[in-house]
Design a protein around this motif. Structure first.
Motif, PDB file in Angstrom:
ATOM      1  N   LYS A 126      56.095  57.845  44.427  1.00 10.27           N
ATOM      2  CA  LYS A 126      54.903  57.289  45.720  1.00 10.27           C
ATOM      3  C   LYS A 126      54.565  55.910  45.478  1.00 10.27           C
ATOM      4  O   LYS A 126      54.435  55.294  46.186  1.00 10.27           O
ATOM      5  N   GLN A 153      57.159  53.607  46.871  1.00  7.86           N
ATOM      6  CA  GLN A 153      56.920  53.653  48.353  1.00  7.86           C
ATOM      7  C   GLN A 153      55.987  53.007  48.870  1.00  7.86           C
ATOM      8  O   GLN A 153      56.135  52.048  49.833  1.00  7.86           O
ATOM      9  N   GLU A 154      54.746  53.154  48.350  1.00  6.04           N
ATOM     10  CA  GLU A 154      53.457  52.546  48.806  1.00  6.04           C
ATOM     11  C   GLU A 154      53.607  51.073  48.703  1.00  6.04           C
ATOM     12  O   GLU A 154      53.351  50.248  49.512  1.00  6.04           O
ATOM     13  N   LEU A 206      56.313  49.264  48.305  1.00  2.00           N
ATOM     14  CA  LEU A 206      57.207  48.719  49.274  1.00  2.00           C
ATOM     15  C   LEU A 206      56.538  48.515  50.667  1.00  2.00           C
ATOM     16  O   LEU A 206      56.905  47.525  51.457  1.00  2.00           O
ATOM     17  N   GLN A 207      56.009  49.855  51.074  1.00  4.30           N
ATOM     18  CA  GLN A 207      55.383  49.370  52.250  1.00  4.30           C
ATOM     19  C   GLN A 207      54.216  48.246  52.525  1.00  4.30           C
ATOM     20  O   GLN A 207      54.257  47.641  53.464  1.00  4.30           O
ATOM     21  N   LYS A 208      53.544  48.347  51.583  1.00  7.52           N
ATOM     22  CA  LYS A 208      52.620  47.095  51.478  1.00  7.52           C
ATOM     23  C   LYS A 208      53.105  45.898  51.431  1.00  7.52           C
ATOM     24  O   LYS A 208      52.812  44.919  52.157  1.00  7.52           O
ATOM     25  N   ILE A 256      56.230  44.997  52.508  1.00  5.11           N
ATOM     26  CA  ILE A 256      56.616  44.726  53.829  1.00  5.11           C
ATOM     27  C   ILE A 256      55.649  44.215  54.520  1.00  5.11           C
ATOM     28  O   ILE A 256      55.739  43.131  55.413  1.00  5.11           O
ATOM     29  N   GLN A 257      54.421  44.972  54.676  1.00  6.35           N
ATOM     30  CA  GLN A 257      53.478  44.659  55.911  1.00  6.35           C
ATOM     31  C   GLN A 257      52.859  43.139  55.439  1.00  6.35           C
ATOM     32  O   GLN A 257      52.676  42.217  56.340  1.00  6.35           O
TER      33      GLN A 257
END
Length: 329
Positions: A277, A280-281, A283-285, A287-288
């Protein structure tokens, strides 16, 4: 089974049948049937080692070991024992008594050559050895050269009655005749046939009937039977109690182990899921944040280009959404 016939394998009665000098002819016949020596080595005489005081002590004590001991004319010691109830260490028990007899056959300081051959015979009313035959004999053989015997001074016999019952009986074999005589389930017809074939077995049955009519013998016989029943009941109760305690202890330990394992597995699973988790979080953060940073850098670059072209600052602010403080640095 013959009604009211006393059990010859009751160890007290067995000792009265074969373990007294007045009945040594019965003992000699039984030993020859078990040991099956060649003609020139057949046992012709024995000295029975009696201990009547020990017999009464064992009966009254509700425990102990009743065996028949004798010495042959060739000075060989023989110990004969009937065991009705299962013993889980008969091999070690036998070697213990065999060793004691062998060592005590000479006095301290005497030559080892004087040690007497010692034979232990166990008639078991239960199956014990993982072998198919009912009669097993053991000596000291070399491990790799199996036909080389170190010495014949120690010899052990096991006769397992349940295995004998399941074999085809040969009444021409004296050992088969004796084991049938000793069997409490022998039929009247079988016994009559044995008596007709073998005068020694006839003598043994007559002695059994005489002993059965003796009040003192009958009292001690029944006392021994009761002692065995009490012993079995106590052992069964102890076994049940032990099993119950073992189950409870097993459940307790199992619960502890299960709980520990559950916690460990839960922690491991939690860590793994947390890592997944988090990755994933993150990585998403990332990218953003990367996109936002890239967009801002693009706007700054555009604002600087527009400024270099002489575009009005206010118009640049409106076009890029940046404050003049951000692109005038």
């Amino acid at each position: 089974m013959i009604a009211h016939r006393l059990k010859p394998k009751n160890d007290f009665l067995f000792k009265r049948l074969f373990g007294e000098n007045e009945s040594k002819h019965l003992l000699i016949a039984l030993l020859n049937a078990i040991l099956h020596p060649v003609d020139e080595k057949k046992i012709v005489n024995v000295t029975v080692i009696e201990n009547k005081e020990l017999v009464k002590e064992v009966i009254d004590g509700k425990s102990g070991r009743l065996d028949v001991r004798c010495e042959t004319a060739d000075q060989e010691q023989i110990d004969l024992e009937v065991q009705i109830e299962r013993e889980h260490a008969m091999d070690k028990r036998t070697l213990f008594y065999l060793g004691k007899m062998y060592v005590s056959s000479i006095k301290e300081g005497h030559d080892y050559e004087l040690l007497k051959k010692t034979v232990a015979i166990n008639i078991l009313d239960f199956s014990y050895l993982p072998l198919t035959q009912f009669h097993s004999t053991f000596h000291l053989y070399e491990d790799t050269t199996r036909d080389f015997m170190l010495t014949d001074v120690l010899e052990v016999h096991f006769l397992e009655c349940p295995k004998f019952r399941s074999t085809k009986h040969d009444l021409n074999n004296p050992l088969h005749r004796w084991l049938l005589f000793l069997d409490e389930k022998v039929t009247k017809q079988q016994l009559e046939e044995l008596i007709a074939m073998d005068s020694t077995i006839k003598s043994a049955e007559e002695r059994l009937l005489r002993l059965s009519s003796d009040e003192e013998t009958l009292r001690l016989y029944e006392a021994r039977e009761e002692a065995l029943i009490e012993h079995n009941s106590a052992m069964s109760a102890a076994k049940r109690s032990g099993m119950k305690k073992g189950i409870e202890e097993g459940e307790r330990i199992g619960l502890q182990i299960g709980l520990q394992k559950g916690i460990q597995e839960g922690l491991q699973k939690g860590i793994q899921e947390g890592l997944q988790k988090g990755i994933q979080e993150g990585l998403q953060k990332g990218i953003q944040e990367g996109l936002q940073e890239g967009l801002r850098e693009g706007k700054l670059e555009t604002a600087k280009n527009l400024l270099s072209l002489g575009i009005n600052i206010e118009m640049i602010e409106k076009a890029t959404g940046l404050s003049r403080a951000e692109f005038l640095k």
